[in-house]
Design a protein around this motif. Structure first.
Motif, short mmCIF file in Angstrom:
data_model
loop_
_atom_site.label_atom_id
_atom_site.label_comp_id
_atom_site.label_asym_id
_atom_site.label_seq_id
_atom_site.Cartn_x
_atom_site.Cartn_y
_atom_site.Cartn_z
N UNK A 151 3.44 -8.65 10.13
CA UNK A 151 4.74 -8.04 9.92
C UNK A 151 4.66 -7.16 8.67
N UNK A 152 5.17 -5.95 8.78
CA UNK A 152 5.13 -5.04 7.64
C UNK A 152 6.51 -4.41 7.44
N UNK A 153 6.78 -4.05 6.19
CA UNK A 153 7.98 -3.28 5.86
C UNK A 153 7.52 -1.91 5.41
N UNK A 154 7.97 -0.89 6.12
CA UNK A 154 7.52 0.47 5.84
C UNK A 154 8.67 1.32 5.36
N UNK B 56 10.66 20.85 4.35
CA UNK B 56 9.83 19.65 4.28
C UNK B 56 8.36 20.05 4.24
N UNK B 57 7.65 19.55 3.24
CA UNK B 57 6.23 19.86 3.10
C UNK B 57 5.36 18.62 3.29
N UNK B 58 5.99 17.47 3.49
CA UNK B 58 5.21 16.26 3.69
C UNK B 58 6.06 15.02 3.48
N UNK B 59 5.41 13.89 3.49
CA UNK B 59 6.10 12.62 3.29
C UNK B 59 5.27 11.73 2.37
N UNK B 60 5.94 10.86 1.66
CA UNK B 60 5.30 9.82 0.88
C UNK B 60 5.98 8.51 1.21
N UNK B 61 5.24 7.43 1.13
CA UNK B 61 5.85 6.15 1.46
C UNK B 61 4.97 4.98 1.12
N UNK B 62 5.46 3.81 1.47
CA UNK B 62 4.74 2.56 1.22
C UNK B 62 4.78 1.69 2.47
N UNK B 63 3.84 0.79 2.54
CA UNK B 63 3.83 -0.21 3.60
C UNK B 63 3.42 -1.54 2.97
N UNK B 64 4.21 -2.58 3.23
CA UNK B 64 3.99 -3.88 2.62
C UNK B 64 3.81 -4.95 3.68
N UNK B 65 2.82 -5.78 3.47
CA UNK B 65 2.58 -6.91 4.38
C UNK B 65 3.55 -8.03 4.02
N UNK B 66 4.50 -8.30 4.91
CA UNK B 66 5.51 -9.35 4.67
C UNK B 66 5.35 -10.49 5.66
N UNK B 67 4.15 -10.64 6.19
CA UNK B 67 3.91 -11.68 7.21
C UNK B 67 4.27 -13.07 6.71
N UNK B 68 3.82 -13.41 5.49
CA UNK B 68 4.09 -14.75 4.94
C UNK B 68 5.58 -14.99 4.78
N UNK B 69 6.32 -13.98 4.36
CA UNK B 69 7.77 -14.12 4.17
C UNK B 69 8.46 -14.35 5.51
N UNK C 12 0.82 -1.20 0.00
CA UNK C 12 0.00 0.00 0.00
C UNK C 12 0.85 1.25 0.00
N UNK C 13 0.28 2.36 -0.41
CA UNK C 13 1.00 3.63 -0.45
C UNK C 13 0.29 4.65 0.43
N UNK C 14 1.03 5.62 0.94
CA UNK C 14 0.46 6.65 1.79
C UNK C 14 1.14 7.99 1.52
N UNK C 15 0.48 9.07 1.94
CA UNK C 15 1.02 10.41 1.75
C UNK C 15 0.61 11.27 2.94
N UNK C 16 1.57 12.04 3.46
CA UNK C 16 1.32 12.94 4.58
C UNK C 16 1.55 14.38 4.13
N UNK C 17 0.51 15.20 4.26
CA UNK C 17 0.59 16.62 3.91
C UNK C 17 0.85 17.40 5.19
N UNK C 18 2.07 17.94 5.33
CA UNK C 18 2.44 18.63 6.56
C UNK C 18 1.67 19.93 6.74
N UNK C 19 1.35 20.61 5.66
CA UNK C 19 0.65 21.88 5.76
C UNK C 19 -0.79 21.68 6.21
N UNK C 20 -1.47 20.71 5.62
CA UNK C 20 -2.86 20.45 5.97
C UNK C 20 -3.00 19.49 7.16
#
Length: 215
Positions: free
Chosen positions: A182-185, A197-210, A106-114
């Protein structure tokens, strides 16, 4: 005429003619004014409807996001182009969402201003919730982090914030169904032209099976 007829009789037809001229001018002005209003209304009504549609687009879903305009004119070309763009974006979003679901990424985004956090449908599924069932928040996600991993996650975020560098960390979460995953972020800061810095972008992956296969 002044010597043969009374002045009053001479002025009477002149005054009557003057009134007729003013009535004609007034009627012509009123006709032109009404025609102008009708023309402007026919021209701008579709535009106002389109602007209102755009203003409420974020609250619409599915086919309601398309702009329906029946008349065949230059504006219909704009409406058709807009609808094709919406349909193409929906197809891209569907393909991206399906790909994330297959990869458990999954992907996520953080808007620091808002102070606003958004994430994709797959993040909802990883956390154990229905997609788009609520407005994501940082506090809600922090509550899902396993208590034993909160310290490590906090250190990674603080180091990333201090040096404005990307971060990557593996940790556990407890989803809404009580299951430990278990997740890798991963994440990195977005900066403006001034380097702030105006925000962050990133991903989170479910690695439980691995992880479970490695044990």
């Amino acid at each position: 005429l002044g010597g043969n007829y009374p002045l009053k009789e001479i002025r009477h037809p002149l005054n009557a003619s003057r009134r007729l001229v003013w009535l004609f001018i007034g009627g012509a002005f009123l006709f032109v004014f009404l025609c102008t209003i009708f023309t402007l209304k026919s021209v701008f009504t579709p535009l106002f409807s389109f602007v209102n549609h755009l203003a409420t687009l974020s609250s619409k879903k599915g086919k309601d996001r398309l702009f329906v305009f029946g008349d065949r004119c230059e504006f219909s070309i704009l409406a058709e182009t807009f609808n094709r763009m919406i349909q193409n974006l929906d197809e891209i979003h569907f393909d991206l969402n399906h790909g994330q679901e297959m990869a458990h990424l999954g992907s996520w985004r953080w808007d620091a201003e808002k102070k606003e956090l958004t994430w994709s449908d797959e993040v909802f599924r990883i956390i154990g919730d229905l997609p788009q069932s609520y407005q994501p928040s940082l506090d809600y996600f922090i509550d899902k982090i396993h208590p034993d991993d909160c310290g490590a996650v906090n250190i990674a975020l603080c180091q990333s914030m201090k040096h404005l560098t990307p971060f990557e960390i593996e940790h556990r979460i407890i989803d809404s169904k009580g299951q430990v995953k278990y997740v890798r972020e991963q994440g990195e800061y977005r900066q403006d032209s001034m380097g702030n810095a105006v925000g962050m972008v990133g991903t989170i992956q479910d690695i439980t099976d691995v992880i479970l296969l490695q044990k």
